[in-house]
Design a protein around this motif. Structure first.
Motif, mmCIF file in Angstrom:
data_model
loop_
_atom_site.group_PDB
_atom_site.id
_atom_site.type_symbol
_atom_site.label_atom_id
_atom_site.label_comp_id
_atom_site.label_asym_id
_atom_site.label_seq_id
_atom_site.Cartn_x
_atom_site.Cartn_y
_atom_site.Cartn_z
ATOM 1 N N VAL A 1 -4.956 6.256 -1.156
ATOM 2 C CA VAL A 1 -4.702 4.809 -0.742
ATOM 3 C C VAL A 1 -4.471 4.070 -1.814
ATOM 4 N N TYR B 1 0.466 5.597 0.618
ATOM 5 C CA TYR B 1 0.150 6.239 0.528
ATOM 6 C C TYR B 1 0.431 7.672 0.325
ATOM 7 N N ARG C 1 -9.652 7.345 -2.416
ATOM 8 C CA ARG C 1 -9.401 8.306 -1.596
ATOM 9 C C ARG C 1 -9.740 7.646 -0.283
ATOM 10 N N SER C 2 -8.615 8.034 1.086
ATOM 11 C CA SER C 2 -8.920 7.585 2.236
ATOM 12 C C SER C 2 -10.350 7.582 2.351
ATOM 13 N N ILE D 1 -6.426 12.520 0.913
ATOM 14 C CA ILE D 1 -4.930 10.772 1.111
ATOM 15 C C ILE D 1 -5.229 9.862 -0.180
ATOM 16 N N HIS E 1 -0.178 11.681 -0.469
ATOM 17 C CA HIS E 1 -0.695 13.261 -0.338
ATOM 18 C C HIS E 1 -1.248 13.724 -1.468
ATOM 19 N N LYS F 1 0.904 -1.087 -0.130
ATOM 20 C CA LYS F 1 -0.231 -0.059 -0.066
ATOM 21 C C LYS F 1 1.120 1.341 -0.056
ATOM 22 N N HIS G 1 3.621 0.251 2.794
ATOM 23 C CA HIS G 1 3.883 0.015 3.122
ATOM 24 C C HIS G 1 3.314 -1.686 3.031
ATOM 25 N N THR H 1 -3.216 0.663 -3.991
ATOM 26 C CA THR H 1 -2.886 -0.636 -3.449
ATOM 27 C C THR H 1 -2.015 -1.733 -5.006
#
Length: 350
Positions: free
Chosen positions: A236, A175, A227-228, A234, A177, A173, A289, A238
Motif C-alpha cells: 500500500v 495498491y 504491506r497490507s 499487497i 501486488h 493510495k 484510489h 500512500t
DNA sequence: CGTGTTTGACCCGCGC
DNA sequence: GCGCGGGTCAAACACG
C-alpha cells in the motif's frame, strides 16, 4: 477491416492521411479512381450527393489534421512552459538554500525550523526571533508550501492546527501486488524516491517506509509504503501532495537493476540531471484510489495552484493526443473510421 | 568520494 | 500534564 470497404470504388478517393493502403493492393478488383470527367459524365443525383459528401469529408479531414497539428503545437508550447516552471522552481529553491541551507533539503514540506532534531529551547527561541527578519518567505517562487504557510500563520498567532488541516496535501493510495518473498518496499510508479525513514507502526507488523520524491529538489511529494496487514502480498503506497514536475523518463533496465540491487528499498537513480519534461508516458498506477481531500491546495496562491493542476491535466490530455497522432495504428484506425463513415453515408452503397 | 539507505533518537500532535 | 505513536532527522554505513 471489412473487406467490402476495400472493394468500394468510392473509397479509392484517397483521403491522404499519410498511411499506406491497408492491403488494398491485394484486392483482385482494379481500383476505380473517381475522376472529374467521371463525375462529369455521370452527373446523376447520387453522384452529386457523393461528391458533396466527399467534399464534406475532405473538409473534415483537413479540420482534423489542423486540430492534430494544433494539439501538437500546444503540447510543445506547454512543454516548454513546464520546463521553465521547473527551472524557476529549482532556482527559487536554490536561492533559499543560500540563506537557509538546511531547509532546502526539506523542500519546505516539514519543519518549523531548519534543524528540528536535538533542538534546544534556546535554539527554538532564537529561531523564533530570527524567523521574521531572516526568512519571511522561504519559497518565494515556488507554489506555497503547506509548511511555509504553517510557519507564517503560526508566527502571526493563528491556530496552526486548523491551517495544517486545511493545507493537508492531496492524499492518494496505490495498491500494488508484490512478491511476498521480496521484502523490499519498492513501488515502481515512474518517479524517483529517496527513502528517509522506516517505522514499525502499531496496527501493522510490517514496517512502513517513508520516501520523498528525489527527482526534483523542491518536490513536496511524500510517499509511505507498507504491506497490507491483511495481505502481505499487497503493498500500500500512500502519496501525499502533488509533484511539481513531470514524470522522469523511464530508467533503463540496467539502472533499475542496479538500484534494486543496491538497496531493497531504493528507487532508480536518475541517470542524468533531471529533466523536467516527461519524455515518455511513465508507468501508470495499477489501482489508484484517489482520496483527494477537499482542501484549498495552498492558501497563498489558490488560483495559481488550481491553474497548475489544470495545466497538469491538459498536459496529460495533450500528451495522449500526441501519442495517438504518432501512432500509425491510430492513423489506420482513423482512416478506417472515416472510410466507414463515408460508406455509411453514401447513398450509392449497394 | 559521492550518493543513497539504515536506524536509533527526537519532535510533536492527540487522546486521556 | 503525561504517555503513546506516527513522522522526521541525521550520523553511520554501504555501495559503485
Amino acid at each position: 477491416m471489412d473487406p467490402w470497404i476495400g472493394s468500394q470504388p468510392s473509397l479509392s478517393l484517397d483521403l491522404h492521411v499519410g498511411l499506406p493502403p491497408l492491403g488494398r493492393h491485394h484486392q483482385p478488383k482494379p481500383k476505380v479512381l473517381v475522376e472529374e470527367n467521371f463525375l462529369q459524365l455521370k452527373k446523376e443525383p447520387e453522384v452529386t450527393a457523393l461528391e458533396t459528401e466527399l467534399q464534406r469529408m475532405s473538409e473534415e479531414n483537413r479540420r482534423l489534421s489542423e486540430a492534430l497539428a494544433a494539439v501538437a503545437a500546444k503540447y510543445e508550447e506547454l512543454r516548454s512552459q513546464y520546463a521553465e516552471m521547473a527551472v524557476a522552481a529549482a532556482a527559487g529553491n536554490n536561492t533559499t538554500a543560500t540563506t537557509n541551507p538546511s531547509s532546502a533539503s526539506e523542500g519546505g514540506s516539514a519543519s518549523v525550523s531548519p534543524s528540528r532534531k536535538r533542538k534546544t529551547s534556546e535554539e527554538i527561541i532564537s529561531a523564533h526571533d530570527d524567523a521574521a527578519p531572516h526568512h519571511p518567505h522561504p519559497h518565494p517562487h515556488h507554489h506555497a508550501q503547506p509548511a511555509a504557510l504553517d510557519q507564517a500563520e503560526c508566527t502571526s498567532g493563528e491556530p496552526c492546527k486548523r491551517i495544517r488541516e486545511e493545507c493537508k496535501p492531496k492524499v492518494s493510495k496505490l495498491y500494488v501486488h508484490a512478491d511476498p518473498a521480496d521484502l523490499s518496499l519498492v513501488v515502481k510508479d515512474g518517479y524517483q524516491w529517496r527513502k528517509y525513514g522506516q517505522k514499525v507502526t502499531k496496527d501493522n507488523p510490517c514496517p512502513r517506509a517513508y520516501f520523498r520524491c528525489s527527482f526534483a529538489p523542491a518536490c513536496p511529494v511524500k510517499k509511505k509504503v507498507q504491506r497490507s496487514a491483511d495481505d502481505c502480498t499487497i503493498l500500500v503506497a500512500t502519496y501525499e501532495g502533488e509533484h511539481n514536475h513531470g514524470q522522469p523518463p523511464p530508467a533503463p533496465s540496467s539502472q533499475q537493476h542496479d538500484a534494486s540491487k543496491n538497496s531493497n528499498a531504493a528507487a532508480a537513480k536518475p541517470p542524468s540531471p533531471p529533466r523536467p519534461v516527461p519524455a515518455a508516458p511513465a508507468p501508470v498506477p495499477l489501482l489508484h484510489h484517489n482520496q483527494q481531500q477537499p482542501q484549498p491546495q495552498q492558501q497563498g496562491e489558490p488560483v495559481a495552484a488550481a491553474a497548475a493542476s489544470e495545466l497538469i491535466r491538459r498536459n496529460l490530455a495533450e500528451q495522449m493526443a500526441m501519442t495517438l497522432t504518432r501512432d500509425p495504428s491510430f492513423k489506420a484506425a482513423l482512416v478506417t473510421a472515416l472510410s466507414g463513415r463515408i460508406l455509411e453515408l453514401s447513398p450509392t452503397k449497394d
